[in-house]
Design a protein around this motif. Structure first.
Motif, short mmCIF file in Angstrom:
data_model
loop_
_atom_site.label_atom_id
_atom_site.label_comp_id
_atom_site.label_asym_id
_atom_site.label_seq_id
_atom_site.Cartn_x
_atom_site.Cartn_y
_atom_site.Cartn_z
N SER A 31 0.85 -1.19 0.00
CA SER A 31 0.00 0.00 0.00
C SER A 31 0.89 1.23 0.00
O SER A 31 2.07 1.16 0.34
N GLY A 32 0.32 2.34 -0.42
CA GLY A 32 1.09 3.59 -0.48
C GLY A 32 0.21 4.70 -0.99
O GLY A 32 -1.03 4.61 -0.97
N LYS A 33 0.81 5.76 -1.48
CA LYS A 33 0.03 6.85 -2.04
C LYS A 33 0.84 7.60 -3.08
O LYS A 33 2.08 7.68 -3.00
N LEU A 34 0.13 8.11 -4.07
CA LEU A 34 0.74 8.97 -5.08
C LEU A 34 0.56 10.41 -4.65
O LEU A 34 -0.50 10.80 -4.13
N THR A 35 1.58 11.21 -4.86
CA THR A 35 1.50 12.64 -4.59
C THR A 35 2.11 13.39 -5.76
O THR A 35 2.96 12.86 -6.49
N GLY A 36 1.69 14.62 -5.95
CA GLY A 36 2.22 15.43 -7.04
C GLY A 36 2.04 16.90 -6.77
O GLY A 36 1.36 17.29 -5.81
N SER A 37 2.59 17.72 -7.62
CA SER A 37 2.51 19.16 -7.43
C SER A 37 1.17 19.73 -7.90
O SER A 37 0.78 20.81 -7.47
N THR A 38 0.46 19.00 -8.77
CA THR A 38 -0.79 19.52 -9.33
C THR A 38 -2.02 18.73 -8.90
O THR A 38 -3.13 19.08 -9.28
N PHE A 39 -1.84 17.65 -8.13
CA PHE A 39 -2.99 16.87 -7.66
C PHE A 39 -2.77 16.49 -6.21
O PHE A 39 -1.64 16.46 -5.72
N GLY A 40 -3.88 16.23 -5.50
CA GLY A 40 -3.80 15.84 -4.10
C GLY A 40 -3.44 14.37 -3.95
O GLY A 40 -3.21 13.65 -4.92
N GLU A 41 -3.41 13.90 -2.71
CA GLU A 41 -3.02 12.53 -2.45
C GLU A 41 -3.94 11.52 -3.12
O GLU A 41 -5.15 11.73 -3.20
N SER A 42 -3.36 10.45 -3.59
CA SER A 42 -4.10 9.35 -4.21
C SER A 42 -3.59 8.04 -3.62
O SER A 42 -2.66 7.44 -4.14
N PRO A 43 -4.18 7.59 -2.49
CA PRO A 43 -3.72 6.35 -1.87
C PRO A 43 -4.03 5.14 -2.76
O PRO A 43 -4.94 5.19 -3.60
N TYR A 44 -3.31 4.08 -2.56
CA TYR A 44 -3.57 2.86 -3.31
C TYR A 44 -3.28 1.64 -2.45
O TYR A 44 -2.51 1.70 -1.47
N VAL A 45 -3.91 0.52 -2.80
CA VAL A 45 -3.67 -0.76 -2.15
C VAL A 45 -3.47 -1.79 -3.24
O VAL A 45 -4.17 -1.79 -4.25
N LEU A 46 -2.51 -2.68 -3.06
CA LEU A 46 -2.29 -3.80 -3.96
C LEU A 46 -2.68 -5.08 -3.22
O LEU A 46 -2.05 -5.45 -2.23
N TYR A 47 -3.73 -5.75 -3.71
CA TYR A 47 -4.17 -7.01 -3.13
C TYR A 47 -3.60 -8.17 -3.92
O TYR A 47 -3.35 -8.07 -5.13
N GLU A 48 -3.44 -9.31 -3.24
CA GLU A 48 -3.06 -10.55 -3.90
C GLU A 48 -4.06 -11.63 -3.52
O GLU A 48 -4.48 -11.72 -2.37
N ALA A 49 -4.47 -12.43 -4.50
CA ALA A 49 -5.35 -13.56 -4.24
C ALA A 49 -4.85 -14.74 -5.07
O ALA A 49 -4.59 -14.59 -6.26
#
Length: 343
Positions: A31-49
């Motif tokens: 899990s983590g998050k994307l950040t940038g100078s022109t957009f707000g935080e965008s968290p993400y999760v990577l699942y495995e099944a």
């Protein structure tokens, strides 16, 4: 792989489901998050099944873009995909970016200001945010390499369908298939509800000219209900037809009117928008005929990625959108559209 972190709690145990007597191991891989100078935080999760048997083959990577209702892709949905494809799957589930420092709200890689969103028409009058699209594509690219993905599939529902078209156009080499369910583009052919015409039709035409040449290099499945009053069937049909006219492998699958509100079955407050067919299209048994049978056929014809490298098909020869391309020829958070009901 030694980096799977089982999700605690009864709703999502490490071996939460049984399929044919075999446990389906599932959990959070990253899990983590994307950040940038022109957009707000965008968290993400990577699942495995996966199951022990499925781990003998290279995995599939599914990327899921939600609609603006904020539906969170749960672990159980990853398990559903594992059952459908009978192999190890990873599901990357980012969140739509928060408001940026410049005051833009976002539909994935598409930003708009408050004035641009007058009458809820931000999806017409906003602009593409290249920084976010590249940041998310970079995450997908790295994740595919890390897990050694054999195939990469991009799903988008409602506003996520719009995001899928934008990502697919930004770097088509990343994807072996794109699925847009109840999605849309920039602009609309519809009228009414304060939609200025022909201005918004002209915007949609420009969207098609800019993005269709790239989208036509990737197999695409567009799923839509004709009586969808939130996201226009007419617009989805125009996008699919434009891709087909460019020679692209695109199929338009029409959801029957009596299934367009099927997600609300059994609920006290039933939807009448025609925009509630996520489970019908993606998760319930009906999804086998609507989507997954078609998708397996598409993936069977796509060359393996060889451990997460760039695709080896036609899309692999298309440069990311940073290179110039000449123009040729609700729950999703969109306004209701006029004329979308079945004739």
């Amino acid at each position: 792989r030694g980096w799977l972190v089982p999700v605690a709690g009864p709703p999502a145990r490490a071996f939460a489901a049984m399929v044919g007597g075999a446990g389906v191991g599932a959990g959070i891989a990253k899990s983590g998050k994307l950040t940038g100078s022109t957009f707000g935080e965008s968290p993400y999760v990577l699942y495995e099944a996966s199951t022990p048997e499925a781990e003998a083959e290279s995995p599939y990577l599914f990327v899921f873009l939600h609609g603006l209702d904020g539906y969170e892709f749960p672990l159980e949905d990853a398990q559903h995909l594992q059952r459908r494809f009978q192999r190890q799957v990873f599901c990357l589930a980012p969140r739509n970016p928060e408001r940026g420092s410049e005051g833009h709200s976002f539909i994935w890689g598409f930003g708009y200001t408050k004035p641009q969103n007058r009458n809820a028409l931000g999806y017409c009058f906003g602009e593409i945010n290249a920084e976010y699209n590249e940041s998310l594509c970079a995450l997908i690219r790295q994740t595919s390499a890390d897990i050694g993905a054999e195939k990469v599939i991009l799903y988008g529902y409602s506003a996520g369908g719009f995001g899928a078209f934008l990502l697919g156009s930004h770097d088509p080499s990343l994807f072996d298939a794109i699925v847009s369910v109840a999605g849309h583009g920039q602009g609309t052919l519809e009228a009414g509800y304060g939609i200025p015409q022909p201005e918004c039709s002209t915007i949609l035409e420009g969207f098609l000219q800019e993005h269709v040449p790239r989208l036509a290099t990737v197999p695409i499945i567009v799923i839509h209900a004709r009586n969808d009053s939130v996201s226009s069937f007419k617009d989805a049909e125009a996008i699919a037809q434009a891709i087909q006219e460019q020679g692209g492998p695109c199929e338009l699958v029409e959801v029957p009117d009596d299934k367009a509100n099927s997600d609300a079955a059994g609920k006290k407050k039933k939807s009448k928008s025609g925009h509630s067919y996520y489970f019908y299209s993606l998760l319930h048994d009906s999804s086998e005929e609507v989507l997954h049978g078609r998708l397996r056929e598409v993936l069977a014809g796509a060359p393996a990625r060889g451990g997460g490298g760039g695709g080896t098909g036609a899309a692999a020869r298309v440069a990311p959108a940073s290179a110039p391309v000449a123009a040729r020829g609700a729950k999703g958070g969109n306004p209701p559209v006029a004329g979308a009901s079945a004739p």
